[in-house]
Structures are given as C-alpha cells and as structure tokens.
Design an enzyme around this catalytic site. Sequence first.
Site, PDB file in Angstrom:
ATOM      1  CG  ASN A   1     -68.803 -34.405  19.481  1.00 29.05           C
ATOM      2  OD1 ASN A   1     -67.685 -34.900  19.422  1.00 29.05           O
ATOM      3  ND2 ASN A   1     -69.894 -35.122  19.714  1.00 29.05           N
TER       4      ASN A   1
ATOM      5  CG  HIS B   1     -64.916 -31.576  17.243  1.00 24.09           C
ATOM      6  ND1 HIS B   1     -64.598 -30.742  18.298  1.00 24.09           N
ATOM      7  CD2 HIS B   1     -63.826 -32.367  17.068  1.00 24.09           C
ATOM      8  CE1 HIS B   1     -63.380 -31.036  18.748  1.00 24.09           C
ATOM      9  NE2 HIS B   1     -62.891 -32.020  18.015  1.00 24.09           N
TER      10      HIS B   1
ATOM     11  CG  HIS C   1     -65.657 -33.344  11.947  1.00 25.32           C
ATOM     12  ND1 HIS C   1     -66.312 -34.187  12.804  1.00 25.32           N
ATOM     13  CD2 HIS C   1     -64.343 -33.394  12.296  1.00 25.32           C
ATOM     14  CE1 HIS C   1     -65.437 -34.727  13.641  1.00 25.32           C
ATOM     15  NE2 HIS C   1     -64.244 -34.259  13.361  1.00 25.32           N
TER      16      HIS C   1
ATOM     17  CD  GLU D   1     -59.966 -31.568  21.458  1.00 23.13           C
ATOM     18  OE1 GLU D   1     -60.093 -31.149  20.293  1.00 23.13           O
ATOM     19  OE2 GLU D   1     -60.855 -32.181  22.075  1.00 23.13           O
TER      20      GLU D   1
ATOM     21  NE  ARG E   1     -65.168 -62.473  15.322  1.00 20.83           N
ATOM     22  CZ  ARG E   1     -64.848 -63.732  14.997  1.00 20.83           C
ATOM     23  NH1 ARG E   1     -64.154 -64.479  15.834  1.00 20.83           N
ATOM     24  NH2 ARG E   1     -65.250 -64.221  13.854  1.00 20.83           N
TER      25      ARG E   1
ATOM     26  CE  LYS F   1     -66.627 -39.834  20.507  1.00 18.30           C
ATOM     27  NZ  LYS F   1     -67.151 -38.560  19.971  1.00 18.30           N
TER      28      LYS F   1
ATOM     29  CG  HIS G   1     -59.045 -32.104  13.662  1.00 16.88           C
ATOM     30  ND1 HIS G   1     -60.373 -32.243  13.296  1.00 16.88           N
ATOM     31  CD2 HIS G   1     -58.987 -32.369  14.990  1.00 16.88           C
ATOM     32  CE1 HIS G   1     -61.079 -32.589  14.373  1.00 16.88           C
ATOM     33  NE2 HIS G   1     -60.264 -32.662  15.409  1.00 16.88           N
TER      34      HIS G   1
ATOM     35  CD  GLU H   1     -70.545 -38.342  21.084  1.00 17.51           C
ATOM     36  OE1 GLU H   1     -69.334 -38.566  21.180  1.00 17.51           O
ATOM     37  OE2 GLU H   1     -71.034 -37.699  20.155  1.00 17.51           O
TER      38      GLU H   1
ATOM     39  CE  LYS I   1     -62.054 -36.392  24.898  1.00 22.70           C
ATOM     40  NZ  LYS I   1     -61.217 -36.755  23.757  1.00 22.70           N
TER      41      LYS I   1
ATOM     42  NE  ARG J   1     -66.830 -39.498  24.327  1.00 21.89           N
ATOM     43  CZ  ARG J   1     -65.973 -40.479  24.197  1.00 21.89           C
ATOM     44  NH1 ARG J   1     -66.186 -41.617  24.791  1.00 21.89           N
ATOM     45  NH2 ARG J   1     -64.882 -40.334  23.467  1.00 21.89           N
TER      46      ARG J   1
END
Lengths: 364, 364
Positions: free
Chosen positions: A246, A249, A253, A185, A121, A143, A266, A238, A228, A242
């Site tokens: 993306n 993206h 994606h 990026e 955890r 992330k 990617h 987000e 960033k 934020r």
Amino acid sequence: MNEVIVELEERSYPIFVGNGLLKTIDGLIGEHLAGRSVCIVTDSNLKERFLPDVERSLSRCARAVHRCVFPAGEASKRLSTIEAICREAVRAGLDRNSVFVALGGGVCGDMTGFAASVYMRGTRFIQIPTSLLAMVDSSVGGKTGVDLPEGKNLVGAFFQPEAVVIDTAFLETLPKRELSCGYAELIKTAVILDETLFAFLEADAGALLPHPAPAQTIEAVSRCCTLKAGVVAADEKESSQRAILNYGHTFGHAIEAVTGYTKVEHGEAVAIGMSVAARLAVSLGFISRETAERQDALLRAFALPVTVPEGCSAEAVLQAMGADKKNSNGKLKLILPERIGKAGIHTDVPREMILNAIRERSAQ
Amino acid sequence: MNEVIVELEERSYPIFVGNGLLKTIDGLIGEHLAGRSVCIVTDSNLKERFLPDVERSLSRCARAVHRCVFPAGEASKRLSTIEAICREAVRAGLDRNSVFVALGGGVCGDMTGFAASVYMRGTRFIQIPTSLLAMVDSSVGGKTGVDLPEGKNLVGAFFQPEAVVIDTAFLETLPKRELSCGYAELIKTAVILDETLFAFLEADAGALLPHPAPAQTIEAVSRCCTLKAGVVAADEKESSQRAILNYGHTFGHAIEAVTGYTKVEHGEAVAIGMSVAARLAVSLGFISRETAERQDALLRAFALPVTVPEGCSAEAVLQAMGADKKNSNGKLKLILPERIGKAGIHTDVPREMILNAIRERSAQ
C-alpha cells in the site's frame, strides 16, 4: 511468454505474460472453461475493440459465452453494478460452475472478481487485464471490491482468479497518461521491494514510454508480478507484511477522495502519495533527501506528478486518510521507504509531521 | 445452557443455547468484543423491543457500540441495504477489527453476515437470532447473502460467525405463525438426518407450540443445531452432501418466487416443498405413502401447510426451480427422502414426474 505462479496452496494460479497472447488464449485457459458457461464482463469502451475477438476465442472451449457490458469509469465501481452483473448472469443461466472473465482495466477486474466471489456464494474468475495498472496490480493478490461514496474499495472480498492472461499488445492501444499511471505501480513495487527493478526502469524508461517495446515490457511486467506474488504468498489477507504494497496508497486514496476522484488518476495519486511518503521518511531520518529525489526523478521520467494538487489542503488529506480501511484500531498505518528496495510499516508517526510532509509536496 | 461447537478448523465457533442468555451475554462473547468497536444491526421491529438491552450488555465489554437499523422484512434483503449498512459502519468509524452483531431473524443474520464478510474485505460477526428459523437455520453453516429480483439468496458468501447466542426466551414473543415456520426447519432436519428428533417432535409438539416450554425447546434447538453442524463440518461449501439440507427448499424457493414472496412464508414454502418432495419420493419408490403421510402429519401438527397454494401452477414452479443456484451444469438437483432420518441427492428425475408430484400436492 513468461509464466508467473502465484503460490497460494489450493488457490495457486498462473499469470501468463506475453505479446499477442489473445490469439491463442483458448490454449492457455481452455481447461478452466471446458463444458462451462462463461460470462465476459467488460466496459463500454472495450466492447467494440476487443470483445468480439475474445468471444470468438473463448467460444472454442466454453459451452456458452455470454457478455455483460457496464459503463466505463470508476463511477461504475459500485454495488449497484455488482447487482446488474449478477442479474445478467442469472438471466444468462449461469450456475455455480460457471466462469466470469474480466476483460478490462482495474475497475473491471475488481468488480468482476467481486461479482464472481459473491454470485451464488462463489463461482470462478479469470482475468484478462487490458491496462498496465490492472496487469501489475489487480492481477496479483485477489483483492476485489467496489467503492462507497465514503471511500474507495471499502466493500469487497479476497478472491483469487483461476488464471490471468496478460497480453502486452493491449498496451499499444493505451493513451500515454494511462500507461504512465500503470508505471506508478511498477515504480512503487521497485521502491519497496527491488532495487534491480528500480534500476531497470531508470535505464529503460525510453523503451517503455510512450511506446512500450514488447521485450522490455514483458520483462518489467513479469518481474513486478513475481515480486508482488512473493509478498501475497506470504500474507494473503494482509494481516501484516502485505500492507507494504500500500506504499503511496494511503496518501493517494486520500488525495483522490479530496479531489472527488475526477482531477487525478489513481496512478497519479499513488505517485504523489509516494512522493509525500518519501519526504516523511526523510524527515524521520529513514532515507536521505537524495533517495527521495531519486524516486521522484523516476516518477517524473514516467510523466507522473509528484506534487499535491492545488486546493487539496494537508488537513483535508489527513482527515480522508482516517477513513482508509488499512487503519487498525483507529491508528493510522503508514508505509515508509527505508532505502530503494525496502519499506516498513509505521503506526506512530506524529500528526504534525504527516501534515508537514503533505505541505512540503503541495503545489505552491 | 447447552453449547454446540461447529467444527470448521480455524473457523470453528460455539453456539450457546439457553433461556435468558441475553442478560449475561457479555460473559459469553465478551472476549470477542474487548477493545473493539461493535455495530449492532437490527430491524425496525426489534429496535424498540430488544436493542436497548443488548446495547447495554455489549457496552460492558466493547470499546464502542453503534447501531444500524434497517426496515423489517424480506424486501430489505438486497445489496442496497448491504451498502447502507457498510456506509453506516464507515461513518461510525468501524475498521477491520470491528465486530458486526446481528440481532434479529434470518434476514438480519444473512445480511449482517454478508456485510461483515465484505466490509473492508472481511471483519467479524456474531449472531443473536431472535426467530426460531434463524436459531436453527442461519445460525449454523455460514451461508450469508441477499436476494435479487430473479431469486432468493443469489448473491452472498460463506462466512462463519465468531459465536452464536441463542436465547430461547425470544421465542415467547413470536407470533404463532412465525414459530411454526421455524419448526418447518426442525422437521426438515429430522426427516433427512434423525428419526430420534422426528419422534421427539411428534411426542412433544404440544410442549413446543403454541407456547414453547424452555426445557423441550432448548433440547430441540440444540439437537437440530448439532445435526446441522455435523453436515456443515463435513462439507462447508456445499460441494456434495451439504446439499441435503436443502430438502424442501428447491420446491419451496420456487413456490415463494411464483407467489411473489408475499402469500407464503419461507418456512411454509419449505413445508409445502417437503410434502411435494416426499410425494415424488413415493412415486419413485424410495419411501412408502405411509412415510410421506407421517411427515405431512407432523408438519400439520406444527400448523404448517402441505399443499401448493392456488394459482401456483406446476409448470411455473418447475420453471422457477430452474433458476435455483443449487443446480449444477443445468441439471436440476433434488433432495428426496429415503426413510425418516435419511435423504439423498438426485439429478435425473424426469420432468413429468416432478410436475405430477407438484400437481398431486396442489390445492384442488
């Protein structure tokens, strides 16, 4: 060496950026490892090349250093690998005070961070990114996660590292295509946040690719991380702004999903996604055609594609976009540029205009 | 109906405790579901019995109600089931604003909470516990997770629900053995925190088992949740005092591991673990033999075992304890009673004394 601080209150952490940092890494992160067990997670490609050096350095400060090696590639980015990493950690005797160290690219960082966040955890996590994309993308923002057959990064956690060590010397070993993907990026960050970085990349493309010059690389990488970090500090999970990170993206994606994650890297998919998003912004009257072309020219200068690959229909891309987790209550959320250096979030773009923008950037 | 608030700042949530609450559940949690998609996660045993009613109730307030059914039993509590739940959620079109509802026992609650915490890096979660153990244990504290072959709950997250609805009418349907297992948790809470609850359980055992009387059950369950909520509020992530809630669990988990998770139920293992821990406390001079026997008598009154099962050697149990995630830097952390109503955390108990306590409670 530059030091960028990601400001997140008690979860704040430093990013060290320099050339050759690996040699003195124990001086940078030793305080986080003292008296603790460490598990270095890396992939089969990096095992021979970098692992022995890192193990040697970390052994100078940690109580014990273990390793966990997974097969290189996006196909490993699944919950089954998280289970394998955690089982390995149990067998090595890691407890809640132990530290996971990610030595690798984005897949390695995303998985190691997620494993660290769920192992018992929640343990600790340090990142040593070896690809440009991981340096500027996964190193800032916490992330972490894995893919499902239904889409990328659909399972994960927001989990901040204790520290990130970016040694730009790793970039000298990267294939040109992978280096280009990382620059996608940087260009994305410049388009949505900073015209100065955009102009720097335009002017210095020759010094950054194919052979990255240390000074310019440190400057570009630090600048990108700082930008960033500012966005993430203002909206860690987000809930609003934020999402502009993306940019490229959502389309990207979807293109990766439609092409089965094999044909297009990617970073390339993000570049194509940016090109599509910019055309959509043109047709909505947000930016001029010249601005879209200026963006595409910079992408091309870094050897990135700007057209949707063959066999990837506009309808299929739009459908795949529907499964993206950035959507909200069934509405498609799109990030569109408003000028070089600024972007906004849009949820009410007509379906037909999206399809047209994809078609406009499709290979004839 | 009683309402217990678990105070965790912006993560605070209510626990509603009453008899027959299922009928009016939309009134209790409707605000959390309005306009959202809901996925009810339940197991194959409960699917026929309770799912249709809950689906009907939630349909009155949610935008859409989906279901995800996994095979009943601890064997399902693995990352592969988390993957199955998340894949099902993607196919049902759940997004970040959706809500997972756990309808079931501890396994269901632990898994659904974990799935909700990692699905798209974090959604929402409501618990409807159907077993007594889940009502008093998993409903307070936000511990979610799954097992590894190496041990229980080794992978997971701290993730708080939006609300918990405890309908004690579910208990009328439970087999006596399962009900007993739930009482192990109540007795544990009483031993470490509250002599009043302990005395209540001693006096009212006949009203609570085998057929739970509504008034006494609501009282016992609410009291237990309130006590546990106080501990969790002071130490959400178990950096210190929360560990006392693991009383009986370090031994218990080890006994479960050694017996292969089949012979002994979790609550039974905790009862045996408490009995061993109390004997250890006697030999360390913390409590009298009479106090240990008073505890064991209450456990027996609730039809719980207090002896280590045959074939479960002291050495094997101690070794399995070494893999428990509650350990810190390689030191075994033991929770030991100091009187009825108070317990402490101990890390320096000699190995030989631990072995002797296990042997003392072993079946001859």
